[in-house]
Design a protein around this motif. Structure first.
Motif, PDB file in Angstrom:
ATOM      1  N   ARG A  16       0.876  -1.175   0.000  1.00 14.92           N
ATOM      2  CA  ARG A  16       0.000   0.000   0.000  1.00 14.92           C
ATOM      3  C   ARG A  16       0.905   1.214   0.000  1.00 14.92           C
ATOM      4  O   ARG A  16       1.555   1.516   0.993  1.00 14.92           O
ATOM      5  CB  ARG A  16      -0.904   0.012   1.234  1.00 14.92           C
ATOM      6  N   GLU A 181     -18.833   5.087  15.068  1.00 16.00           N
ATOM      7  CA  GLU A 181     -19.190   4.634  13.730  1.00 16.00           C
ATOM      8  C   GLU A 181     -20.688   4.400  13.586  1.00 16.00           C
ATOM      9  O   GLU A 181     -21.293   4.758  12.579  1.00 16.00           O
ATOM     10  CB  GLU A 181     -18.454   3.336  13.386  1.00 16.00           C
ATOM     11  N   THR A 323       0.735   6.880   9.363  1.00 15.67           N
ATOM     12  CA  THR A 323      -0.560   6.202   9.198  1.00 15.67           C
ATOM     13  C   THR A 323      -1.272   5.960  10.522  1.00 15.67           C
ATOM     14  O   THR A 323      -2.353   5.375  10.528  1.00 15.67           O
ATOM     15  CB  THR A 323      -0.361   4.844   8.484  1.00 15.67           C
ATOM     16  N   THR A 328      -8.718   4.333   9.314  1.00 16.70           N
ATOM     17  CA  THR A 328      -9.057   2.916   9.239  1.00 16.70           C
ATOM     18  C   THR A 328      -9.395   2.426  10.636  1.00 16.70           C
ATOM     19  O   THR A 328      -8.884   2.943  11.638  1.00 16.70           O
ATOM     20  CB  THR A 328      -7.899   2.084   8.668  1.00 16.70           C
ATOM     21  N   TYR A 329     -10.217   1.409  10.702  1.00 18.21           N
ATOM     22  CA  TYR A 329     -10.624   0.892  11.997  1.00 18.21           C
ATOM     23  C   TYR A 329      -9.434   0.323  12.765  1.00 18.21           C
ATOM     24  O   TYR A 329      -9.330   0.471  13.990  1.00 18.21           O
ATOM     25  CB  TYR A 329     -11.693  -0.177  11.801  1.00 18.21           C
TER      26      TYR A 329
END
Length: 634
Positions: A16, A181, A323, A328-329
């Protein structure tokens, strides 16, 4: 063991932005199989250990006595121990144990079953959360680590509330993240779990949750989603759950002229047990503070063997800084767990502490370690840092295992001709045990002469340490990562089973249940008359298991100390506290006297009451049951 395979190789990284990342779906057992594995491991290590030894003296039986009193008195508001107010503890763990006693009777099994169930629930929560945040293998590693870590096992051998606190706080953290969420339902779960945590350990629960939440929201910018946390209706739910007991306890144990006592529940529970305890000025001052180097380094022991993989958390940390706040979770989970763990550890590094106070940080730390280990397994072939630190962990574990195995084999060899003595307490070097204030202090009593009583657990542990780490390392070199990590878990599980067998052998020293059985036998055979007066010499904690198994309120000779001080000062406290002068004035006159004397007070009693006036009826591990006249002929 069936697995779901999502990749051709365990060591192929996903790219990634040019940065290797762990494969999202590494080969791992299905959810049903994973939960079955956790249940089987829990049953072997935790459930099987519920039946022995009996309740231990001090905190174990003291807290069980508080739960037993709830059933005998019907008072679910004010806790009592030996008839004396016990206001320093929140009630929920005692309510749970009272229900267990109602269902299963007044046994060690019933006392420890709720804690054991809480351990499984904590492991299950870790499994489900880590599976959602990372991948099923990380979830499995997290659950297994909870069930095989030394600290989780060690600090659930006695009845203390830390496991329940850890479960409720971890649930609140998970619900906090989910509510950002999904909103409503998880938000209310968060507030309910937080209320249950308050009813378990007090105001420390909101300190940890709110402290973590505020910093997390500030760093991530998710404070804009604050409405999803339902702060108004959720807080009302929190108050409706946590406030009633506190209000009732305050009304039934008021301050000032209403009870003839200068302080009541509110001052003692909130001021004394929270703020003054943190500052080290609690009354009475009966807590130690671990030196800083021990406080931090002992977590390598409490999280053993998984703490050996801690360097993986920092491998490639520069690469992941950019990051850590990614939307992201997995990244949000890692940040939340890191903040929470840091807050718990820092808080207790400043506060007075016992070794187990940081228990609530164990699951978050183990989940982070499990995620780092899974990531390192997925990049094992491509990243030198992953291989280096995994190799370091295996090398360290192998060295520790070999050293432990050698030490155990030496002990087995040196004791090969020594007879097995059931009462290991008679073989120990008792060095100032009355001065012990840390929970692990009794380890210093172990001597070579006592090793013969520990042959079975020593042999089991020696075999596990001699072969387990080496097998795990061999499997790792073959890139069989799941099997290698499983071998580490099985090694640790075997050691924990051996440790519990050793604890059973220490039962006569750590518990006075045999003395309670002796008293029951004397009564049933009419060797003593019904009006015989049973007393304990010293603080109730020295013989708290006697009071539990007999279900009686017992007079204490020179026993106004520690947890008894505050409750004993209330005007309506029962007159159970006697002095040496009272003992001497009544010894040998009136109804028969039975006196339990712990090892820690034998010398004190001999200075007051000549040995010639003591008739010993039973003795084990230096503890004695004495009377003031020969037994009845009947």
């Amino acid at each position: 063991m069936t697995t779901k395979t999502y990749a051709a190789s365990e060591s192929t990284p996903r790219q990634r932005g040019g940065i290797p990342e762990p494969i999202a779906n590494l080969p791992a057992p299905s959810r049903s199989v994973g939960i079955a594995i956790l249940f089987a491991l829990w049953a072997a290590v935790f459930f099987a250990s519920l039946f022995a030894p009996p309740l231990l003296d001090d905190a174990d039986a003291t807290h069980s006595n508080a739960a037993r009193h709830i059933l005998s008195s019907g008072d679910w508001v004010t806790l009592y121990v030996n008839g004396i107010r016990y206001l320093e503890k929140a009630p929920l763990p005692y309510w749970i144990d009272a229900v267990s006693f109602k269902l299963f009777g007044f046994t060690a099994f019933a006392a420890h079953l709720p804690q054991s169930i809480a351990v499984f629930l904590l492991a299950l929560l870790g499994y489900l959360w880590a599976s959602k945040a990372y991948n099923p293998r990380t979830g499995l590693y997290t659950g297994v680590a909870v069930l095989t870590s030394a600290g989780v096992f060690l600090f659930t051998r006695v009845f203390i509330p830390e496991i329940w606190l850890s479960l409720f706080l971890a649930t609140a953290l998970y619900a906090f993240l989910q509510s950002l969420e999904q909103g409503k339902s998880h938000a209310y779960l968060m507030w309910t779990s937080l209320a249950l945590a308050v009813l378990t350990k007090g105001l420390i629960a909101p300190v940890f949750i709110f402290g973590t939440g505020v910093v997390y929201l500030a760093l991530t910018g998710e404070y804009r989603q604050w409405r999803r946390l339902k702060p108004f209706t959720g807080f009302l739910l929190f108050l409706a759950t946590a406030a009633p007991w506190h209000i009732l306890a305050g009304l039934r144990n008021p301050d000032g002229f209403l009870n003839g006592h200068p302080h009541g529940f509110f001052w003692f529970y909130f001021v004394n047990e929270h703020f003054l305890r943190f500052l080290g000025k609690r009354y009475p001052v009966d807590y130690n503070k671990l030196p800083g180097y021990l406080f931090w380094s002992l977590h390598l022991v409490w999280l053993f063997p998984w703490a050996l993989f801690t360097p993986l958390l920092f491998a490639g940390v520069r690469r992941r800084v950019s990051t850590i706040l990614a939307p992201t979770y997995a990244a949000r989970t890692a940040l939340l767990l890191a903040l929470y763990s840091a807050l718990v550890l820092l808080f207790f590094s400043f506060s007075t502490n016992q070794e187990y106070y940081t228990f609530p940080a164990y699951l978050p730390l183990l989940m982070l370690i499990a995620a780092a280990l899974t990531r390192a397994e997925s990049t094992y072939s491509e990243e030198k840092s992953s291989r280096r630190w995994i190799t370091f962990a295996h090398a360290a574990l192998t060295v520790i295992g070999v050293a432990a195995a050698i030490a155990l084999f030496i002990g087995l060899w040196r004791s090969r001709h020594l007879p097995f003595v059931p009462d290991i307490g008679e073989l120990l070097a008792h060095r100032g045990v009355g001065d012990y204030t840390l929970s692990m202090s009794h380890l210093f009593d172990l001597t070579d002469s006592s090793f013969a009583a520990l042959r079975l657990p020593a042999a089991l542990a020696a075999i596990a340490f001699a072969f387990g780490p080496a097998i795990a390392w061999f499997l790792r070199t073959k890139r069989r990562h799941l099997a290698a990590t499983s071998a580490i878990a099985l090694t640790s599980a075997t050691f924990l089973v051996a440790a519990h067998i050793a604890l059973i052998r220490f039962g006569p020293m750590l518990s006075s249940e045999t003395m309670a059985a002796k008293i029951t036998d004397l009564r049933s055979t009419r060797a003593i008359s019904p009006d015989t007066k049973l007393m304990l010499y010293g603080d109730q904690s020295y013989g708290s298991s006697i009071a539990f198994y007999l279900g009686e309120q017992l007079p204490l000779v020179e026993g106004v100390s520690s947890s008894m001080i505050f409750g004993s000062s209330f005007p309506d406290a029962p007159k159970i506290f006697l002095t040496n002068a009272n003992l001497l004035a009544t010894w040998g006159t009136g109804p028969r006297k039975l006196l339990f004397v712990p090892l820690e007070r034998r010398d004190n009693l001999d200075l007051v009451l000549p040995v010639s006036r003591q008739i010993v009826l039973a003795e084990t591990s230096g503890k004695a049951l004495i009377t003031d006249r020969p037994l009845d002929n009947r």
